[in-house]
Design a protein around this motif. Structure first.
Motif, PDB file in Angstrom:
ATOM      1  N   VAL A 132     -50.291 -34.105  38.856  1.00 44.25           N
ATOM      2  CA  VAL A 132     -50.029 -34.075  40.300  1.00 44.25           C
ATOM      3  C   VAL A 132     -48.981 -35.128  40.641  1.00 44.25           C
ATOM      4  O   VAL A 132     -48.068 -34.883  41.431  1.00 44.25           O
ATOM      5  CB  VAL A 132     -51.327 -34.308  41.109  1.00 44.25           C
ATOM      6  N   ARG A 133     -49.102 -36.296  40.035  1.00 46.52           N
ATOM      7  CA  ARG A 133     -48.132 -37.372  40.274  1.00 46.52           C
ATOM      8  C   ARG A 133     -46.732 -36.934  39.830  1.00 46.52           C
ATOM      9  O   ARG A 133     -45.751 -37.157  40.530  1.00 46.52           O
ATOM     10  CB  ARG A 133     -48.578 -38.638  39.524  1.00 46.52           C
ATOM     11  N   ASP A 134     -46.646 -36.266  38.678  1.00 41.83           N
ATOM     12  CA  ASP A 134     -45.349 -35.791  38.177  1.00 41.83           C
ATOM     13  C   ASP A 134     -44.740 -34.769  39.136  1.00 41.83           C
ATOM     14  O   ASP A 134     -43.552 -34.830  39.448  1.00 41.83           O
ATOM     15  CB  ASP A 134     -45.531 -35.171  36.791  1.00 41.83           C
ATOM     16  N   ILE A 135     -45.561 -33.860  39.643  1.00 38.13           N
ATOM     17  CA  ILE A 135     -45.075 -32.858  40.605  1.00 38.13           C
ATOM     18  C   ILE A 135     -44.590 -33.552  41.877  1.00 38.13           C
ATOM     19  O   ILE A 135     -43.531 -33.219  42.415  1.00 38.13           O
ATOM     20  CB  ILE A 135     -46.175 -31.823  40.923  1.00 38.13           C
ATOM     21  N   ALA A 136     -45.354 -34.533  42.347  1.00 38.62           N
ATOM     22  CA  ALA A 136     -44.971 -35.252  43.571  1.00 38.62           C
ATOM     23  C   ALA A 136     -43.640 -35.976  43.386  1.00 38.62           C
ATOM     24  O   ALA A 136     -42.790 -35.971  44.281  1.00 38.62           O
ATOM     25  CB  ALA A 136     -46.062 -36.241  43.960  1.00 38.62           C
ATOM     26  N   LEU A 137     -43.448 -36.583  42.210  1.00 41.63           N
ATOM     27  CA  LEU A 137     -42.192 -37.291  41.959  1.00 41.63           C
ATOM     28  C   LEU A 137     -41.016 -36.316  41.906  1.00 41.63           C
ATOM     29  O   LEU A 137     -39.938 -36.601  42.426  1.00 41.63           O
ATOM     30  CB  LEU A 137     -42.281 -38.088  40.655  1.00 41.63           C
ATOM     31  N   GLN A 138     -41.233 -35.164  41.300  1.00 42.91           N
ATOM     32  CA  GLN A 138     -40.164 -34.158  41.249  1.00 42.91           C
ATOM     33  C   GLN A 138     -39.884 -33.598  42.638  1.00 42.91           C
ATOM     34  O   GLN A 138     -38.732 -33.371  42.999  1.00 42.91           O
ATOM     35  CB  GLN A 138     -40.539 -33.036  40.283  1.00 42.91           C
TER      36      GLN A 138
ATOM     37  N   MET B 214     -61.897 -33.095  44.083  1.00 44.56           N
ATOM     38  CA  MET B 214     -61.902 -33.156  45.532  1.00 44.56           C
ATOM     39  C   MET B 214     -61.170 -34.435  45.941  1.00 44.56           C
ATOM     40  O   MET B 214     -61.410 -35.503  45.389  1.00 44.56           O
ATOM     41  CB  MET B 214     -63.334 -33.154  46.042  1.00 44.56           C
ATOM     42  N   ALA B 215     -60.308 -34.324  46.879  1.00 41.19           N
ATOM     43  CA  ALA B 215     -59.530 -35.475  47.339  1.00 41.19           C
ATOM     44  C   ALA B 215     -60.412 -36.436  48.114  1.00 41.19           C
ATOM     45  O   ALA B 215     -61.390 -36.056  48.744  1.00 41.19           O
ATOM     46  CB  ALA B 215     -58.379 -34.997  48.223  1.00 41.19           C
ATOM     47  N   PHE B 216     -60.070 -37.704  48.062  1.00 46.99           N
ATOM     48  CA  PHE B 216     -60.821 -38.749  48.741  1.00 46.99           C
ATOM     49  C   PHE B 216     -60.931 -38.461  50.234  1.00 46.99           C
ATOM     50  O   PHE B 216     -61.976 -38.672  50.832  1.00 46.99           O
ATOM     51  CB  PHE B 216     -60.126 -40.098  48.498  1.00 46.99           C
ATOM     52  N   GLU B 217     -59.853 -37.910  50.828  1.00 48.18           N
ATOM     53  CA  GLU B 217     -59.862 -37.667  52.268  1.00 48.18           C
ATOM     54  C   GLU B 217     -60.903 -36.625  52.658  1.00 48.18           C
ATOM     55  O   GLU B 217     -61.408 -36.620  53.764  1.00 48.18           O
ATOM     56  CB  GLU B 217     -58.482 -37.242  52.750  1.00 48.18           C
ATOM     57  N   ASP B 218     -61.248 -35.727  51.733  1.00 46.03           N
ATOM     58  CA  ASP B 218     -62.220 -34.683  52.015  1.00 46.03           C
ATOM     59  C   ASP B 218     -63.620 -35.073  51.552  1.00 46.03           C
ATOM     60  O   ASP B 218     -64.568 -34.345  51.771  1.00 46.03           O
ATOM     61  CB  ASP B 218     -61.817 -33.379  51.312  1.00 46.03           C
ATOM     62  N   ASP B 219     -63.743 -36.202  50.867  1.00 42.62           N
ATOM     63  CA  ASP B 219     -64.997 -36.599  50.265  1.00 42.62           C
ATOM     64  C   ASP B 219     -65.662 -37.686  51.099  1.00 42.62           C
ATOM     65  O   ASP B 219     -65.466 -38.875  50.885  1.00 42.62           O
ATOM     66  CB  ASP B 219     -64.750 -37.064  48.835  1.00 42.62           C
ATOM     67  N   THR B 220     -66.466 -37.267  52.043  1.00 43.61           N
ATOM     68  CA  THR B 220     -67.158 -38.205  52.929  1.00 43.61           C
ATOM     69  C   THR B 220     -68.049 -39.130  52.115  1.00 43.61           C
ATOM     70  O   THR B 220     -68.147 -40.323  52.413  1.00 43.61           O
ATOM     71  CB  THR B 220     -67.998 -37.432  53.968  1.00 43.61           C
TER      72      THR B 220
ATOM     73  N   VAL C 183     -55.470 -38.826  45.176  1.00 42.93           N
ATOM     74  CA  VAL C 183     -54.803 -37.558  44.891  1.00 42.93           C
ATOM     75  C   VAL C 183     -53.812 -37.728  43.738  1.00 42.93           C
ATOM     76  O   VAL C 183     -53.714 -36.883  42.853  1.00 42.93           O
ATOM     77  CB  VAL C 183     -54.078 -37.018  46.148  1.00 42.93           C
ATOM     78  N   LEU C 184     -53.080 -38.842  43.736  1.00 42.88           N
ATOM     79  CA  LEU C 184     -52.065 -39.060  42.706  1.00 42.88           C
ATOM     80  C   LEU C 184     -52.646 -39.617  41.414  1.00 42.88           C
ATOM     81  O   LEU C 184     -51.916 -39.957  40.492  1.00 42.88           O
ATOM     82  CB  LEU C 184     -50.964 -39.985  43.239  1.00 42.88           C
ATOM     83  N   GLY C 185     -53.976 -39.702  41.330  1.00 48.58           N
ATOM     84  CA  GLY C 185     -54.618 -40.183  40.118  1.00 48.58           C
ATOM     85  C   GLY C 185     -54.404 -39.244  38.948  1.00 48.58           C
ATOM     86  O   GLY C 185     -54.373 -39.663  37.795  1.00 48.58           O
ATOM     87  N   ASP C 186     -54.234 -37.973  39.223  1.00 50.69           N
ATOM     88  CA  ASP C 186     -53.976 -36.975  38.186  1.00 50.69           C
ATOM     89  C   ASP C 186     -52.495 -37.053  37.810  1.00 50.69           C
ATOM     90  O   ASP C 186     -51.616 -36.909  38.664  1.00 50.69           O
ATOM     91  CB  ASP C 186     -54.328 -35.587  38.731  1.00 50.69           C
ATOM     92  N   ALA C 187     -52.214 -37.287  36.530  1.00 51.67           N
ATOM     93  CA  ALA C 187     -50.825 -37.475  36.074  1.00 51.67           C
ATOM     94  C   ALA C 187     -49.953 -36.259  36.372  1.00 51.67           C
ATOM     95  O   ALA C 187     -48.787 -36.409  36.745  1.00 51.67           O
ATOM     96  CB  ALA C 187     -50.801 -37.788  34.582  1.00 51.67           C
TER      97      ALA C 187
END
Length: 160
Positions: free
Chosen positions: A57-63, A1-7, A51-55
């Motif tokens: 996800v980070r790789d997808i974001a960079l691409q 769960m992303a930090f923004e959704d985790d109250t 969100v970018l803590g997952d490697a």
């Protein structure tokens, strides 16, 4: 769960800051105390880091960052259609083949794919040898060929 959704995670951060006795938050390169907007921006940055803590996800974001605006829009549309994403591994060769087609050929291929019975045609080269020259015939000649095929089918099935 992303930090923004985790109250709960956000509240835990605020409790930790209070426990540590944090009275105010100052951001680098900023005069005075942090405004509510600055705190919101800080939380947004923390959410992004979470969100970018997952490697992967980070790789997808960079691409994705190196894509054109139109490609990013296409990717955004794909992400919004999980069922389509699920079929991509199975249909990758179709997509690669379609890359070199004209718009008219894509329309024709789509029409064919929407008719599963057409795809049941045996994968025999002679069937395609018959179909290829038919595409160059006039409509009236095509009708004559279809009529002959119908007659042959009836003869073979013993109905005539």
């Amino acid at each position: 769960m992303a930090f923004e959704d985790d109250t709960q995670a956000q509240l835990a951060l605020l409790k930790q800051l209070r426990r540590l006795g944090v009275q105010d938050i100052r951001l680098q390169n900023m005069e005075g105390e942090a405004s509510p907007q600055a705190v919101t921006e800080l939380l947004t940055r923390l959410q992004t880091l979470d969100v970018l803590g997952d490697a992967s996800v980070r790789d997808i974001a960079l691409q994705a960052n190196s894509l054109t605006a139109q490609q990013r829009e296409t990717l955004r549309d794909l992400v919004g259609r999980p069922s389509l994403l699920d079929t991509l591994p199975r249909t990758a060769t179709l997509i690669e083949a379609a890359a070199s087609l004209t718009d008219e050929q894509i329309t024709s291929a789509t029409r064919t794919l929407e008719q599963p019975d057409v795809l049941q045609v045996p994968d025999e080269e002679d069937v395609f040898e018959i179909a290829r020259p038919c595409s160059k015939l006039l409509p009236s000649s095509r009708e004559a060929v279809l009529s002959m095929i119908g007659q042959l089918a009836r003869l073979e099935s013993g109905k005539e």
